[in-house]
Scaffold this active site. Structure first.
Site, PDB file in Angstrom:
ATOM      1  N   LYS A  95     -52.091 -10.925  14.976  1.00 28.49           N
ATOM      2  CA  LYS A  95     -51.629  -9.576  15.267  1.00 28.49           C
ATOM      3  C   LYS A  95     -50.413  -9.232  14.410  1.00 28.49           C
ATOM      4  CE  LYS A  95     -50.534  -6.805  19.398  1.00 28.49           C
ATOM      5  NZ  LYS A  95     -50.457  -6.868  20.876  1.00 28.49           N
ATOM      6  N   SER A 170     -52.803  -3.164  22.590  1.00 35.07           N
ATOM      7  CA  SER A 170     -52.293  -3.115  21.236  1.00 35.07           C
ATOM      8  C   SER A 170     -52.918  -4.142  20.300  1.00 35.07           C
ATOM      9  CB  SER A 170     -50.775  -3.286  21.255  1.00 35.07           C
ATOM     10  OG  SER A 170     -50.392  -4.502  21.849  1.00 35.07           O
ATOM     11  N   SER A 194     -52.901  -5.695  26.668  1.00 34.35           N
ATOM     12  CA  SER A 194     -53.053  -5.587  25.216  1.00 34.35           C
ATOM     13  C   SER A 194     -53.930  -6.658  24.598  1.00 34.35           C
ATOM     14  CB  SER A 194     -51.677  -5.616  24.545  1.00 34.35           C
ATOM     15  OG  SER A 194     -50.954  -4.456  24.844  1.00 34.35           O
TER      16      SER A 194
END
Length: 511
Positions: A95, A170, A194
């Site tokens: 990420k 996210s 997320s």
């Protein structure tokens, strides 16, 4: 493209790469260790898929190809020497919010586009030490604060199942990279679903660890913060449940100060057969109307678990007071969530008007969210005490149950909606009597359930709905018993299958 090894014909390498495209990280590592494919060939296959598909998908906007090639060559040399590590030569992405030495960490904010990390985050270093080849970074929403992954630095990420829909956020780029067959393992983070909501939206697996197990140093902006992010955890995402356990083991005990004196040793999973699990199934959030997706998740889980002999209970079967008050818990979650933000977004004019009009006695979750950005410390202390009391109440419930299983979100992946202000967005959700709008904050009820008490939760796929979109559920486990919900998801995977490749990405595997 494919690259044959010195002793393997090109045709065999192509067949192996085809078989490994949607395989798990363990299977890829085994193929590398057995010499059926080289790390360099596997990496080139990954890079070719990204080149072919990512112009539209935009899951991995930061590709570190040359350094990845150097790492793959080093892995091949290590394999030839007989070295064996859990991820030796396996390509992974991480990420964007995790520091990777030499790459920028921006969280999608143009103000931090030049924020180049000088060292790996401990979680990234753990993957690299296990032999993983870091291919690049996956996309996120601005400041990690959305269930859609788009920003002014890296653009919009699309869902491999339907480009008109979001892969979530996210960790949206992370989930899309897994579902599209780029990599078998990803590193994400979770404070409001997320990890788990993107897994649900794309049909992959994700694990939110017990709070505090995985170091969050070297994540987010601004860089250099030492305080742990309240509520936030880092965790793995994968295409198999077994890979979640593999990765979690690698991510433990990476804090350089704490590891001097103590280490986490997680207890084994409570059971090895689904028939032995005591399951509390909740598919209706209190005070709301159940959506069609929530009903489908509940029905599919109930049928499968009863078929396997698991003991399934519903909330109405419990004695009063055993199950925490979910509505009261969600209010405190919203309060601590907003107050945890170092750089909170400004309230919209409409939100400021609602805040000014709140009655002092309003104890709703929406009111808690509006007040959270200016929460006095004494109020934070009261909320924190409620958090800790809830953790003990959940522990009592887990004396009677092994996992609590719920939907992950009230809806499958929805269409892109970038209207502002964000908190005024309304998303079309299917109920039994038709489609009605649901506000942005209404998407977080299920995802927030394990976050406030810091419980582990594993998101796992349950197939497709009638519209051909992935749906999933989450298994919430007891505090520090992360292996139990992962094992539960793994047993369901063995019995009914798990990840399915999106049709548009299941072609052209060996390139």
């Amino acid at each position: 493209m494919t690259t044959p090894t010195a002793s393997t014909p090109a045709a065999t390498v192509a067949e192996t790469l085809d078989a490994l495209t949607f395989a798990g990280a363990r299977e890829q590592a085994h193929a590398l260790a057995e010499g059926r494919v080289s790390a360099s060939a596997l990496l080139e296959h990954v890079l070719a898929r990204i080149a072919l598909f990512d112009a539209e998908l935009n899951a991995v906007p930061v590709v570190d190809a040359e350094r990845a090639r150097a790492a793959a060559r080093e892995a091949d040399a290590a394999l030839a020497r007989g070295e064996r590590r859990p991820l030796l030569g396996v390509p992974v992405t991480v990420k964007e919010s995790f520091d990777v030495a030499g790459l920028a960490t921006s969280t999608g904010n143009p103000a931090y586009a030049g924020n180049v990390a000088t060292a790996d985050a401990p979680a990234v270093a753990a993957l690299r030490a296990a032999g993983a080849v870091i291919v690049g970074k996956s996309n996120v929403p601005l400041s990690l604060a959305d269930l859609q992954s788009y920003n002014a630095v890296h653009g919009l990420t699309r869902n491999p199942w339907d480009p008109a829909r979001t892969p979530g956020g996210s960790s949206g780029g992370s989930a899309a990279a897994l579902a599209a067959g780029y990599v078998a393992l990803e590193l994400g983070s979770d404070i409001g679903g997320s990890i788990r909501i993107p897994a649900h939206f794309t049909g992959v697996y994700g694990h939110k660890p017990t709070y505090g197990l995985v170091s969050m140093r070297g994540t987010g902006v601004p860089s250099g913060r030492h305080a742990e992010r309240d509520l936030t955890v880092g965790g793995p995402m994968a295409r198999t449940a077994a890979d979640l356990e593999l990765a979690l083991e690698l991510l433990l005990n990476r804090d350089p100060l704490q590891s001097k004196a103590w280490r986490a040793t997680l207890p084994p999973a409570r059971h090895q057969r689904l028939a032995d699990f005591r399951v509390l199934l909740i598919d209706h959030w209190p005070g709301t109307e159940r959506t069609r997706s929530e009903r489908l998740v509940g029905e599919r889980l109930l049928e499968r678990l009863r078929t396997q002999g698991a003991r399934v209970s519903r909330p109405q079967d419990l004695p009063p007071g055993l199950l925490p008050d979910l509505a009261a818990q969600h209010r405190t979650y919203r309060s601590l969530l907003g107050s945890s933000l170092v750089e909170p977004p400004p309230l919209s004019d409409a939100a400021q008007a609602r805040l000014a009009a709140l009655a002092p006695e309003d104890r709703s979750a929406d009111a808690a969210w509006l007040r959270s950005f200016t929460l006095p410390h004494r109020e934070w202390l009261r909320d924190n005490e409620h958090r800790l009391a809830l953790r003990h109440q959940w522990e009592r419930l887990f004396e009677a149950f092994d996992v609590v299983v719920t939907p992950v979100a009230p809806t499958p992946a929805f269409a892109h909606d970038h209207s502002e202000p964000k908190d005024a967005r309304q998303f079309p959700v299917q109920y039994e009597d038709g489609v009605r709008p649901l506000g942005f904050l209404g998407l977080f009820t299920w995802a927030g359930l394990p976050v406030l008490p810091g419980l582990p939760a594993t998101s796992f796929p349950l197939g497709l709905d009638s519209d051909g979109l992935p749906i999933g559920a989450q298994a919430v486990g007891p505090y520090l018993e992360d292996r139990t919900p992962i094992a539960f998801a793994h047993l369901l995977e063995r019995a009914y299958g798990g990840f399915e490749a999106p049709p548009a990405f299941a072609v052209g595997r060996a390139l």
